[in-house]
Design a protein around this motif. Structure first.
Motif, PDB file in Angstrom:
ATOM      1  N   ASP A 353      37.606  33.948  28.814  1.00 53.29           N
ATOM      2  CA  ASP A 353      38.524  33.148  29.637  1.00 53.29           C
ATOM      3  C   ASP A 353      38.314  31.652  29.492  1.00 53.29           C
ATOM      4  O   ASP A 353      38.875  30.866  30.248  1.00 53.29           O
ATOM      5  CB  ASP A 353      38.374  33.553  31.112  1.00 53.29           C
ATOM      6  CG  ASP A 353      38.839  34.973  31.343  1.00 53.29           C
ATOM      7  OD1 ASP A 353      39.690  35.428  30.562  1.00 53.29           O
ATOM      8  OD2 ASP A 353      38.334  35.622  32.269  1.00 53.29           O
ATOM      9  N   MET A 355      38.625  27.889  28.538  1.00 58.52           N
ATOM     10  CA  MET A 355      39.681  26.972  28.097  1.00 58.52           C
ATOM     11  C   MET A 355      39.053  25.616  27.871  1.00 58.52           C
ATOM     12  O   MET A 355      38.200  25.182  28.643  1.00 58.52           O
ATOM     13  CB  MET A 355      40.742  26.824  29.180  1.00 58.52           C
ATOM     14  CG  MET A 355      41.445  28.121  29.516  1.00 58.52           C
ATOM     15  SD  MET A 355      43.080  28.134  28.844  1.00 58.52           S
ATOM     16  CE  MET A 355      43.993  27.402  30.172  1.00 58.52           C
ATOM     17  N   MET A 365      42.718  18.563  34.422  1.00 56.16           N
ATOM     18  CA  MET A 365      42.344  19.219  35.663  1.00 56.16           C
ATOM     19  C   MET A 365      43.495  19.215  36.665  1.00 56.16           C
ATOM     20  O   MET A 365      43.726  20.182  37.376  1.00 56.16           O
ATOM     21  CB  MET A 365      41.175  18.414  36.208  1.00 56.16           C
ATOM     22  CG  MET A 365      40.296  19.069  37.187  1.00 56.16           C
ATOM     23  SD  MET A 365      39.847  20.706  36.761  1.00 56.16           S
ATOM     24  CE  MET A 365      40.004  21.359  38.403  1.00 56.16           C
ATOM     25  N   MET A 370      44.286  26.808  37.031  1.00 59.42           N
ATOM     26  CA  MET A 370      43.364  27.830  36.547  1.00 59.42           C
ATOM     27  C   MET A 370      42.640  28.441  37.727  1.00 59.42           C
ATOM     28  O   MET A 370      42.467  27.795  38.747  1.00 59.42           O
ATOM     29  CB  MET A 370      42.374  27.201  35.582  1.00 59.42           C
ATOM     30  CG  MET A 370      43.023  26.856  34.274  1.00 59.42           C
ATOM     31  SD  MET A 370      41.818  26.392  33.063  1.00 59.42           S
ATOM     32  CE  MET A 370      41.240  24.883  33.748  1.00 59.42           C
ATOM     33  N   PRO A 371      42.243  29.716  37.581  1.00 60.95           N
ATOM     34  CA  PRO A 371      41.526  30.338  38.699  1.00 60.95           C
ATOM     35  C   PRO A 371      40.221  29.611  39.010  1.00 60.95           C
ATOM     36  O   PRO A 371      39.492  29.212  38.094  1.00 60.95           O
ATOM     37  CB  PRO A 371      41.263  31.764  38.206  1.00 60.95           C
ATOM     38  CG  PRO A 371      41.596  31.787  36.763  1.00 60.95           C
ATOM     39  CD  PRO A 371      42.460  30.629  36.459  1.00 60.95           C
ATOM     40  N   LEU A 372      39.973  29.421  40.289  1.00 58.08           N
ATOM     41  CA  LEU A 372      38.777  28.717  40.759  1.00 58.08           C
ATOM     42  C   LEU A 372      37.929  29.697  41.566  1.00 58.08           C
ATOM     43  O   LEU A 372      38.381  30.783  41.908  1.00 58.08           O
ATOM     44  CB  LEU A 372      39.187  27.558  41.675  1.00 58.08           C
ATOM     45  CG  LEU A 372      40.022  26.441  41.064  1.00 58.08           C
ATOM     46  CD1 LEU A 372      40.380  25.427  42.126  1.00 58.08           C
ATOM     47  CD2 LEU A 372      39.264  25.770  39.934  1.00 58.08           C
ATOM     48  N   PRO A 373      36.702  29.295  41.904  1.00 61.76           N
ATOM     49  CA  PRO A 373      35.940  30.146  42.834  1.00 61.76           C
ATOM     50  C   PRO A 373      36.728  30.304  44.140  1.00 61.76           C
ATOM     51  O   PRO A 373      37.577  29.475  44.456  1.00 61.76           O
ATOM     52  CB  PRO A 373      34.658  29.344  43.079  1.00 61.76           C
ATOM     53  CG  PRO A 373      34.536  28.438  41.905  1.00 61.76           C
ATOM     54  CD  PRO A 373      35.933  28.123  41.476  1.00 61.76           C
TER      55      PRO A 373
END
Lengths: 467, 470
Positions: A353, A355, A365, A370-373
Motif C-alpha cells: 500500500d 505511495m 498531503m 489516503m487511509p489514516l490511523p
C-alpha cells in the motif's frame, strides 16, 4: 444542543448530579449540559442587567438563574468527549459536557455565585484568571482553599468588579487538568458606556489550547511539555473550526485567551485591527496602533477590534506555520528532490500500500485522500472553492458579506469574486531570465573561491512518479 | 548309540535352519516394522535389476518437489548407507545361525606300526565322535541363537528408526533453511532499499553522511545475514542429499517444497504418548531379550559349570592278527581344580548387571519420552504462538505504519523498518515451525525407542524495533 440533565422538582429542588451532597443540592441551580460542538447562537440575557452577548466559537454561554439578586451558575467538572473536528473525537476533561466549558457572561458589578461540582476522579479547583476578587475565592488549591474532592460541590462568590476578558481554569494539578482540557472563557460586560470600550456588532471569543494525542488514540498525553500535535481554538482544529461570519461594515471584536504553553501570533488577512484590551482591561485609545498580527503570549488575553470593510473570505490563523498543521511526524525526513525511480516498486513489493509522497514537497498531503490511523486528522486538509486549502490546526476564515443580516451568524458559503479580482495565469509572451546576483558574502566576509553552482547538484522536480 | 547319532545330526541341521532363511525372516520383520511403525517401505536391493528399477523410481519421485514421506522412502529403499546397514544385519544374522550349530563330528584315524621280534604289527584305530554335550544342550543353544536373531531384528529396527528420524529432520531443515533464506532476502531488500534511498537523499542534501551511514550499516548487516542464510540453505540441502544417497545428477534434480507442512490443528496429547511407552520401545525390548537370554544362560551355566564337556565317540580298532575292537569312549573333564564357582559367580553377576541395566533403561526410557514430549509440546506452542500472535502483530504494525506514513506521521524509513521486522518475524516463525517438525520426529523416534538428543528452543533474536514518533 443544550440539554437538561433533570427537571426541577418542587421549588428550586433538583435531583441532579449523582454524588452531590444532598444538603448542598437544595440550593443548587441545575447544571446545563452541552452535547454539541457547534457554535451556539448568542445568549440574550433573559434577566439581570442587559448586555450585548458574545459568540463563543464552537461553544456556548452558560445559562444562569437569578436568586435574590445573585447570578448563579453551576459548573460540573467531568470527563467529556469533544469532537476536535469531524473524524476525530478526544476524551478530555471539561465542564458541563464540553471542553472548553461554557463561557460565563456577566455584567460589571454583578454578584456572581458559581457552584462547582467535581465529577473528576481527582480533586480540583477553579481559578478565575484576571478577576479582582477576595483572596479566598482565587481558587489556588492549598493556598486559598482546600481542593474540591471528587463528588463534592464548592461555591465561589464574588462581584465581577471590572469589565474585560477573562478565563477560568483549575489551579489544582493544573498541568494534568489543563492538558486534559479544563478551561473556559469569562466575559464581564461594562455596566454602562465606557470611554475605552466600544459597542460592537459582532463579538467573538475563543481560547487557544493544545493537545498531544497520539494518532489513533483518544486521550491526550498529559506529560507533553512543548511538542503538541493538535493546535486548537476552543478544542477544535481546522477544518473543525467554525468561520467568523460578519456583515460588511460591522465593527468586530475578537477576544482571544491563550492557555497553551507557547505564544501564538494571531493574524487576520485583509484588515488592520487594534488591540483594544488585554488581561488588564481596555487599552487607552492613544496606546493603540494598527496591526495585522498580534502575539498572544502564554497565559494572556487579547481583545482585537476592526471594521470588516473588505468583502471576501479572509484567512485568520496563528502565524506559526506548524500551528496550522494537524498531527504530523516531527522526525519525518525531508524527501524534496530525492529521485525515487526504481525504489517505489521495491518498497511496494514489501509494503503493497506504499505511495510515494514528499518528493516534491508536502502539498501531496493536502491533495491525496489516503487511509489514516483511526481517530486522527490529516496533517493538512480542507477543500476550498479553488482546491485543497492545505491547512490544519489554528486556522479559520473571516467571512465578510454585504448581505449578511445583522445578528445572523450562519455561514454564507464561499465568496463570489467580482470579475477580474482573482489571480490568474499569465498567458502572455515569455519573460526574460532574471539577472542573478553573484555577490553572496561580499560584505563582511567576501567569498574567496569561485562561485559555487549549487543549483547544478539539485535535481529539479519532475512529474508524478508512482502516484 | 550308533544308530541315534545320524538322526540327531539330521535333527540339528533342520532345527538350526539354513542361514538365508533366518536372514529373510529378519528382513521381513524389519519390513513389517517399517510399514507399521515408520509408515514407509523398505527395499533390499540385492541385484542390479532391483537397483535399476529403484533408481528409475527415485528419478520419478524427483520429478516433482520432494515430499517428506518420499524422502523417507528413498532413504529406506535406495540410499547406499541404509542398504549397507541391511547387509550388515544379514551378516550378524548369518553368524547367529552359525553359532547354533553343533560342532562337526570328529573322525579320528590312528595308524600305529610296530616292528619287533614278533614281526611287524599294524594297529589301526578309527573313531567317529561327537560332543554329546553339544547335542544335549542343542535346544538351549537354539534358543540362544533365536535370541540373537531377535536382537538383530530389533537392532535393525533401531537403525531404520534412526534413519527415518534423521531423514525427516534433514528434510525439515532443508525446507526451512530455504524458506528462511527467502525471507532473509526480503529483509535485506527492505534494508537495501532504505540504504539506496539514504544514498540518494545524501546526494540531494537531505541527509547527512551520518544518517546515510546508519541506513547503510543496517543494510550491510542484513546482507551478511542473507549470506549466512543462503549458506545454511545449501548445507541443509546437501545434508538431505547425503542422507538420501542421491547421485550427482539426482542431487541436481532435487527440488524441495516452498514451505513446511502446516502445523497440526492440535498437538498429540501426553496421555497417549505416555501409555504407548514401554511396550513399544525397541531399546527396552532389546534389554528384556538380553535379560531373558542372560537368565537362560545362567541356568545353563549352573549345569555346565561343573562338567563343561562330554564327548562321546564310537571306536573301531583293527590290529594285525587280532579281531577288530569295537566300542566307544567318553571323555569327561573332572572337576578337580575348577569347580566352576568362578564361572557361576561371573554369570550371576552378569545377570544382575543385565537386570539392573534393564531397570535403568526402562526408567530412562520413560523420562526420555517425557522430555521428548515436553520438547514437542513447547515447540508446538511456540510455533503456534509465532503463527497466531507474533507474525500477525508484526503485520498489523506494518499496516498501521502505512496509515501513519500516509498521515506523514512517520517517514519511509520507519515504514521500511516495520516491513523488515515483519519479514524477520516470519523468519522466526519458520524457525519455530522447523523446531516443531524436528521435535515431532524426535518424539516419534523416542516413543519407538531411539534416544534422541532432546530439543532445546533457541532464543529468538527480536527483530529490530520500528521506531514510532512524530
Amino acid at each position: 444542543m443544550t440539554t437538561r440533565r433533570s427537571f426541577l422538582a418542587g421549588a428550586g429542588l433538583l435531583a441532579a448530579a449523582g454524588t452531590v451532597n444532598r444538603t448542598a443540592l437544595a440550593a443548587l441551580p441545575e447544571p446545563v449540559i452541552q452535547t454539541s460542538a457547534a457554535t451556539a447562537a448568542p445568549l440574550t440575557p433573559p434577566n439581570g442587567r442587559p448586555y450585548d452577548p458574545v459568540v463563543t466559537l464552537n461553544g456556548w454561554t452558560a445559562p444562569w438563574r437569578m436568586r435574590n439578586g445573585v447570578k448563579e451558575f453551576h459548573l460540573v467538572a467531568e470527563p467529556v468527549e469533544r469532537e476536535i473536528a469531524p473524524g476525530m473525537v478526544a476524551r478530555l476533561w471539561g465542564y458541563n459536557g464540553q471542553s472548553p466549558g461554557p463561557t460565563i457572561e456577566v455584567v460589571e458589578g454583578d454578584r456572581v455565585r458559581i457552584f462547582v461540582t467535581n465529577h473528576l476522579p481527582e480533586h480540583t479547583t477553579i481559578h478565575w484568571h484576571g478577576q479582582r476578587l477576595p483572596n479566598g475565592m482565587d481558587g489556588v488549591g492549598g493556598l486559598n482553599q482546600p481542593q474540591i474532592p471528587p463528588g463534592k460541590t464548592f461555591v465561589y462568590e464574588f462581584i465581577a468588579r471590572r469589565p474585560g476578558t477573562f478565563m477560568y481554569h483549575p489551579h489544582a494539578d493544573e498541568m494534568v487538568q489543563m492538558a486534559m482540557g479544563m478551561m473556559g472563557f469569562w466575559v464581564t460586560h461594562p455596566r454602562e458606556a465606557h470611554p475605552h470600550i466600544a459597542r460592537v456588532d459582532r463579538d467573538f471569543c475563543f481560547l487557544l489550547n493544545a493537545y498531544d494525542i497520539e494518532p489513533g488514540s483518544y486521550v491526550p498525553k498529559i506529560n507533553t511539555m512543548l511538542d503538541f500535535n493538535l493546535w486548537t481554538w476552543n478544542s477544535r482544529a481546522f477544518p473543525g473550526i467554525d468561520t467568523l461570519n460578519v456583515r460588511k461594515g460591522d465593527r468586530v471584536r475578537v477576544r482571544i485567551g491563550n492557555l497553551t504553553m507557547t505564544n501564538h501570533p494571531i493574524h487576520i488577512h485583509g484588515h488592520e485591527f487594534e488591540v483594544t484590551g488585554t488581561d488588564g482591561g481596555p487599552t487607552r485609545p492613544e496606546s493603540r496602533w494598527p496591526e495585522v498580527t498580534t502575539d498572544v503570549a502564554v497565559g494572556q488575553m487579547r481583545q482585537i477590534e476592526f471594521i470588516a470593510d473588505e468583502e471576501g473570505d479572509w484567512a485568520m490563523h496563528c502565524h506559526k506555520s506548524h500551528h496550522t498543521m494537524n498531527a504530523m511526524g516531527h522526525d519525518v525526513p525531508t524527501m524534496i528532490g530525492v529521485d525515487h525511480r526504481g525504489l517505489v516498486e521495491d518498497i511496494q513489493k514489501l509494503v503493497p500500500d506504499y505511495m510515494l509522497m514528499g518528493e516534491r514537497g508536502m502539498a501531496d498531503m493536502g491533495e491525496m485522500e489516503m487511509p489514516l490511523p483511526d481517530n486522527t486528522l490529516p496533517m493538512m486538509t480542507g477543500q476550498g472553492p479553488f482546491g485543497a486549502v492545505e491547512m490544519g490546526g489554528m486556522f479559520t476564515v473571516l467571512k465578510v458579506r454585504r448581505d449578511q443580516k445583522p445578528g445572523d451568524y450562519r455561514d454564507p458559503g464561499w465568496f463570489k469574486h467580482p470579475k477580474g479580482t482573482v489571480a490568474y495565469e499569465w498567458a502572455g509572451a515569455g519573460l526574460p531570465e532574471p539577472a542573478r546576483s553573484d555577490a553572496a558574502g561580499s560584505s563582511s566576509m567576501p567569498r574567496t573561491g569561485g562561485r559555487q553552482s549549487v543549483e547544478m547538484t539539485v535535481r529539479k522536480p519532475t512529474g508524478h512518479q508512482g502516484h | 548309540m550308533r544308530a541315534s547319532l545320524p538322526i540327531s545330526l539330521l535333527a540339528a541341521t533342520v532345527l538350526t535352519g539354513c542361514a538365508s532363511v533366518a536372514i529373510d525372516e529378519n528382513f521381513a520383520e524389519v519390513e513389517r516394522f517399517a510399514r507399521d511403525e515408520a509408515g514407509s517401505e523398505v527395499r533390499w536391493l540385492r541385484s542390479d535389476a532391483e537397483r535399476e528399477a529403484m533408481r528409475a523410481e527415485v528419478d520419478r519421485l524427483l520429478a516433482q518437489p520432494l515430499a517428506i514421506d518420499d524422502a523417507v522412502r528413498i532413504a529406506l529403499g535406495y540410499s547406499p548407507a541404509f542398504q549397507s546397514l541391511l547387509a550388515e544385519a544379514a551378516v550378524v544374522s548369518a553368524d547367529a545361525t552359525g553359532s547354533a550349530r553343533i560342532g562337526n563330528p570328529v573322525f579320528t584315524f590312528e595308524r600305529l606300526f610296530r616292528s619287533g621280534a614278533e614281526g611287524r604289527e599294524l594297529d589301526i584305530g578309527r573313531s567317529l565322535g561327537i560332543s554329546l554335550f553339544d547335542l544335549l544342550f542343542l535346544p538351549a543353544r537354539l534358543e540362544q541363537a533365536e535370541f540373537r536373531q531377535q536382537q538383530t531384528r530389533l537392532q535393525s529396527s533401531i537403525a531404520l528408526l534412526s534413519t527415518v528420524t534423521e531423514v525427516r529432520q534433514a528434510w525439515v531443515d532443508a525446507v526451512a533453511a530455504r524458506q528462511v533464506a527467502r525471507y532473509r532476502e526480503e529483509v535485506a531488500t527492505a534494508a537495501g532499499t532504505a540504504a539506496e534511498l539514504a544514498r540518494r537523499m545524501q546526494a540531494t542534501g537531505n541527509f547527512s553522511r551520518l544518517q546515510r551511514a546508519r541506513e547503510q550499516a543496517l543494510a550491510a548487516e542484513e546482507t551478511a545475514n542473507l549470506i549466512r542464510a543462503r549458506q545454511n540453505a545449501t548445507a541443509a540441502r546437501e545434508a538431505l542429499i547425503q542422507r538420501l544417497g542421491l547421485t550427482p545428477s539426482q542431487a541436481q534434480a532435487l527440488r524441495l517444497p516452498d514451505q513446511l507442512p502446516a502445523l497440526p490443528e492440535a498437538p498429540m496429547d501426553e496421555a497417549t504418548t505416555g501409555a504407548a511407552l514401554l511396550e513399544n520401545r525397541l531399546d527396552v525390548r532389546i534389554a528384556r531379550t538380553d535379560l531373558d537370554r542372560t537368565a537362560k544362560s545362567l541356568g545353563l551355566t549352573r549345569v555346565t559349570s561343573v562338567v563343561n564337556g562330554l564327548h562321546v565317540a564310537g571306536v573301531r580298532n583293527s590290529e594285525t592278527g587280532e579281531s577288530t575292537q569295537r566300542g566307544f569312549e567318553i571323555e569327561l573333564p573332572l572337576p578337580l581344580f575348577d569347580f566352576g564357582d568362578a564361572v557361576r559367580a561371573g554369570s550371576e553377576a552378569r545377570y544382575l548387571s543385565a537386570f539392573n541395566r534393564t531397570l535403568e533403561l526402562a526408567n530412562n526410557a520413560s523420562s526420555q519420552v517425557r522430555v521428548a514430549y515436553e520438547g514437542y509440546r513447547s515447540a508446538y506452542d511456540l510455533a503456534r504462538h509465532y503463527r497466531n500472535e507474533v507474525v500477525p502483530l508484526r503485520q498489523n504494525i506494518t499496516e498501521e505504519s502505512v496509515l501513519q506514513y500516509n498521515g506523514m506521521l512517520i517517514g519511509v524509513f520507519e515504514l521500511l523498518a516495520a516491513a523488515r521486522s515483519q519479514s524477520a518475524s516470519v523468519v522466526q516463525a519458520i524457525e519455530a515451525e522447523r523446531d516443531f517438525w524436528r521435535a515431532e520426529a524426535a518424539l516419534k523416534a523416542s516413543l519407538l525407542g531411539q534416544p534422541i538428543v532432546p530439543l532445546t528452543l533457541q532464543s529468538g533474536a527480536s527483530p529490530a524495533e520500528a521506531g514510532g514518533g512524530h
